[in-house]
Write a protein that holds these residues in place. Structure first.
Motif, mmCIF file in Angstrom:
data_model
loop_
_atom_site.group_PDB
_atom_site.id
_atom_site.type_symbol
_atom_site.label_atom_id
_atom_site.label_comp_id
_atom_site.label_asym_id
_atom_site.label_seq_id
_atom_site.Cartn_x
_atom_site.Cartn_y
_atom_site.Cartn_z
ATOM 1 N N SER A 474 0.865 -1.146 0.049
ATOM 2 C CA SER A 474 -0.126 0.167 0.094
ATOM 3 C C SER A 474 0.905 1.237 0.152
ATOM 4 C CB SER A 474 -0.768 0.019 1.175
ATOM 5 O OG SER A 474 -0.156 -0.043 2.348
ATOM 6 N N ARG A 509 0.618 -7.693 -5.013
ATOM 7 C CA ARG A 509 -0.063 -7.841 -3.892
ATOM 8 C C ARG A 509 -1.378 -8.373 -4.023
ATOM 9 N NH1 ARG A 509 -2.906 -1.874 -1.867
ATOM 10 N NH2 ARG A 509 -4.144 -2.790 -0.261
ATOM 11 N N PHE A 510 -1.973 -8.594 -5.112
ATOM 12 C CA PHE A 510 -3.036 -9.287 -5.456
ATOM 13 C C PHE A 510 -3.158 -10.606 -6.298
ATOM 14 C CE2 PHE A 510 -4.378 -4.615 -5.282
ATOM 15 C CZ PHE A 510 -4.951 -4.803 -4.249
ATOM 16 N N ARG A 524 -10.279 -13.682 -1.345
ATOM 17 C CA ARG A 524 -9.443 -12.918 -0.572
ATOM 18 C C ARG A 524 -9.377 -11.542 -0.928
ATOM 19 N NH1 ARG A 524 -4.445 -12.274 -1.266
ATOM 20 N NH2 ARG A 524 -4.195 -14.015 -2.844
ATOM 21 N N VAL A 525 -9.146 -11.118 -2.195
ATOM 22 C CA VAL A 525 -9.105 -9.780 -2.495
ATOM 23 C C VAL A 525 -10.159 -8.818 -2.335
ATOM 24 C CG1 VAL A 525 -8.523 -8.311 -4.611
ATOM 25 C CG2 VAL A 525 -7.319 -10.423 -4.493
ATOM 26 N N ARG A 527 -11.936 -9.055 0.069
ATOM 27 C CA ARG A 527 -11.744 -8.746 1.818
ATOM 28 C C ARG A 527 -10.739 -7.843 1.766
ATOM 29 N NH1 ARG A 527 -12.582 -14.457 2.253
ATOM 30 N NH2 ARG A 527 -10.564 -14.496 2.920
ATOM 31 N N ASP A 528 -10.059 -7.363 0.999
ATOM 32 C CA ASP A 528 -8.840 -6.137 1.294
ATOM 33 C C ASP A 528 -9.424 -5.234 1.779
ATOM 34 O OD1 ASP A 528 -5.726 -5.866 0.306
ATOM 35 O OD2 ASP A 528 -7.020 -3.719 0.148
ATOM 36 N N GLU A 530 -8.660 -1.910 1.750
ATOM 37 C CA GLU A 530 -8.589 -0.700 0.629
ATOM 38 C C GLU A 530 -9.417 -0.878 -0.315
ATOM 39 O OE1 GLU A 530 -5.267 2.151 -1.340
ATOM 40 O OE2 GLU A 530 -4.708 0.195 -0.266
ATOM 41 N N ALA A 573 -6.474 -5.277 -8.673
ATOM 42 C CA ALA A 573 -6.963 -6.359 -8.019
ATOM 43 C C ALA A 573 -7.973 -7.442 -8.789
ATOM 44 C CB ALA A 573 -7.767 -5.683 -7.011
#
Length: 579
Positions: A474, A509-510, A524-525, A527-528, A530, A573
């Motif tokens: 981030s 990251r994703f 999963r992504v 639920r990130d 951001e 993402a």
């Protein structure tokens, strides 16, 4: 040495409040004097009184008035000693005689006030009935002839105790408690048989002598020390006298008057006139406070060399008479301030340190630390050299090319010292630190480079790479968004490299974890935190709704930097697919 030389030594010790030494030299002066000198006995009496040795003070004072019965101050000495002994009526007689000789004698007037106050206080004290018991004028004779007290009365100290109680019952009402023999005497006088055995002679307990504490007034550095008015107690610390027939020196009282006049002129910023008054005070009486005051006036006048010279003299004179270390400390501090004004920082530090060695005060300590800090700043400024900075940069570049990262860091550090405002030095050192896997230090150097030059895009990119190595995704994206915004202002020359690094960070990251299905990755992504925040934004919900109906509308919204940042995040993402 002559009597006058011994007397001068005694006066110096007296001024330094070393009364034991003063007595020693006044005694030598008395012995060396070809004729009896009333002033010498007066000075020694004052020294004894300062040590609370009022018996000896009285002996010298009486000798003084015996030699010169027309000198008012001699009777002041007698009065002070009698007051100290508690003989208030005798003290009153002495002060009255002094006023008869000199109607304007301030010390005698103050002495009479103190005597009246002490007598009033004594009258208010209970005497425990001792006045009635001990009022027989033949008391001592009767006690010496009484079998129960005859042996005791052979002790002169005990006889003196009885006489003291007889003369001042209120002041000595509790003294019998310290000597059991006094109980026997009281019982005998009252006709009571206590059937007490004869007691052995006891050693009279020593009276406690409470030393008078004299404090220096707290004074601002640039101001002269202010005079404090002493309490009007005749037994308090007197001043040494100078023989008016043999010496032109003025008394301490006159010297303080000059000092007071100097202080008034100082406050009016009439520094030359103030200095003249302080000089008169110093010539009249050798107290280094007058020199310190003169130095304060010279300092405010801007004559710093004169202030330094005066303070040095005060220190030298003070050492000779063993002056109070607090006063010496003030002299050292004022020298330090004078050097500070002259921009001689090393000497300022030297004398501030000497002042703290004498007496530690917060004000001088803060000045010392501030001056030491300023020395470092000036040293750093004197080291700046653009030509040598460029030499260090090229040297660092050569080491970097050869993969000699430690020496590259060293060379770029030298460049930073030689040119601390050049952002390239910090950025280049960050690149070498990253090669050494010192990523936090690299980020710190990049921040410094951006601070020096906010348009230095290379520093942003190097910072993002270091953050990516630490998996701070981030933060990477935040750094790159700032870089993209600044690059757009400058024409967008680095936008391709910025986007490429952004996509790399987003991908890492994703990206899916080993063994994870695409559906699990998407879950999963989603639920990130951001991503969730973007999707819950009402404005973004409206934009995404429009994009579903008209994909081309998304391009229009991308012109807004904030919206563009969020859309790129969703693209990275996989929430928005571009194919």
């Amino acid at each position: 040495m002559s009597a006058d030389e011994f007397k001068a030594q005694g006066n110096q010790y007296f001024a330094a409040k070393d009364f034991t030494k003063a007595i020693e030299y006044f005694t030598k002066a008395i012995e060396a004097s070809p004729t009896p000198n009333h002033v010498l006995y007066s000075n020694r009496s004052g020294s004894h009184a300062s040590l609370k040795n009022f018996g000896k003070a009285l002996e010298d004072a009486e000798e003084c008035v015996k030699i010169n019965s027309s000198w008012a101050k001699g009777y002041n000495r007698v009065g002070a000693a009698q007051y100290g002994l508690g003989n208030y009526e005798d003290a009153k007689k002495a002060y009255t005689t002094a006023l008869e000789l000199d109607s304007n004698n301030a010390m005698a007037k103050e002495g009479l006030k103190a005597v009246d106050g002490a007598q009033n206080s004594r009258r208010q004290q209970p005497d425990m009935g001792l006045g009635a018991i001990f009022n027989d004028p033949n008391l001592i004779t009767k006690l010496k002839s009484n079998p129960k007290t005859a042996e005791m009365m052979k002790d002169p100290a005990l006889v003196q105790k009885v006489l003291d109680i007889q003369q001042n019952p209120q002041a000595n009402a509790t003294s019998f408690l310290s000597d059991q023999r006094m109980m026997t005497i009281m019982a005998t006088l009252m006709g009571i048989d206590l059937d007490m055995p004869d007691l052995p002679k006891e050693k009279e307990p020593e009276a406690e002598v409470k030393k008078q504490k004299v404090e220096e007034p707290v004074v601002a550095e640039s101001e002269p020390e202010k005079e404090t008015k002493p309490e009007p107690v005749p037994s308090s610390e007197p001043t040494a006298d100078d023989d008016p027939e043999d010496s032109n020196e003025l008394s301490k009282i006159d010297a303080d008057a000059y000092k007071a006049a100097g202080n008034t002129l100082y406050k009016q910023r009439k520094f030359d006139e103030a200095i003249a008054q302080y000089n008169k005070a110093w010539e009249a009486f050798k107290d280094i406070t007058y020199l310190n005051n003169r130095a304060a006036a010279e300092y405010e006048k801007g004559d710093y060399d004169a202030a330094i010279e005066t303070c040095q003299k005060a220190i030298d004179e003070g050492r000779e008479v063993r002056a109070d270390y607090k006063v010496i400390a003030k002299s050292f501090a004022r020298i330090g301030n004078s050097y500070l004004k002259k921009n001689d920082l090393n000497n300022a530090v030297k004398y501030f340190d000497k002042s703290l060695t004498e007496h530690r005060t917060p004000d001088v300590l803060n000045k010392l630390r501030a001056t030491q800090k300023e020395i470092k700043v000036q040293e750093a400024l004197s080291y700046i050299d653009p030509e040598k900075a460029e030499e260090a940069r090229l040297e660092g570049k050569d080491y970097f090319t050869k993969s000699d990262w430690p020496n590259a860091v060293k060379a770029y550090s030298e460049m930073i010292k030689r040119a601390p405002e050049d952002a390239r030095g910090y950025s280049n050192r960050a690149a070498a630190l990253a090669k050494l896997m010192s990523f936090p230090d690299a980020v710190q150097d990049c921040n410094k480079a951006i601070e020096k030059d906010p348009s230095f895009i290379r520093a942003y990119i190097r910072k993002a790479n270091a953050q990516l190595a630490m998996r701070e995704y981030s933060q990477v994206m935040e750094t790159l968004n700032a870089a993209r915004e600044k690059d757009t202002e400058l024409g967008g020359k680095n936008v391709g490299e910025i986007d490429q690094l952004y996509n790399k960070a987003a991908s890492q990251r994703f990206s899916g974890i080993e063994g994870e299905t695409p559906e699990q990755t998407m879950e999963r992504v989603s639920r990130d935190p951001e991503i969730v925040s973007i999707l819950q934004d009402p404005v973004m919900q409206g934009i995404l709704g429009q994009a579903r109906e008209n994909p081309a509308a998304l391009q229009d919204h991308m012109r807004n930097p904030e919206v563009s940042k969020k859309i790129n995040m969703l693209i990275a993402a996989g929430v928005i697919r571009t194919r």
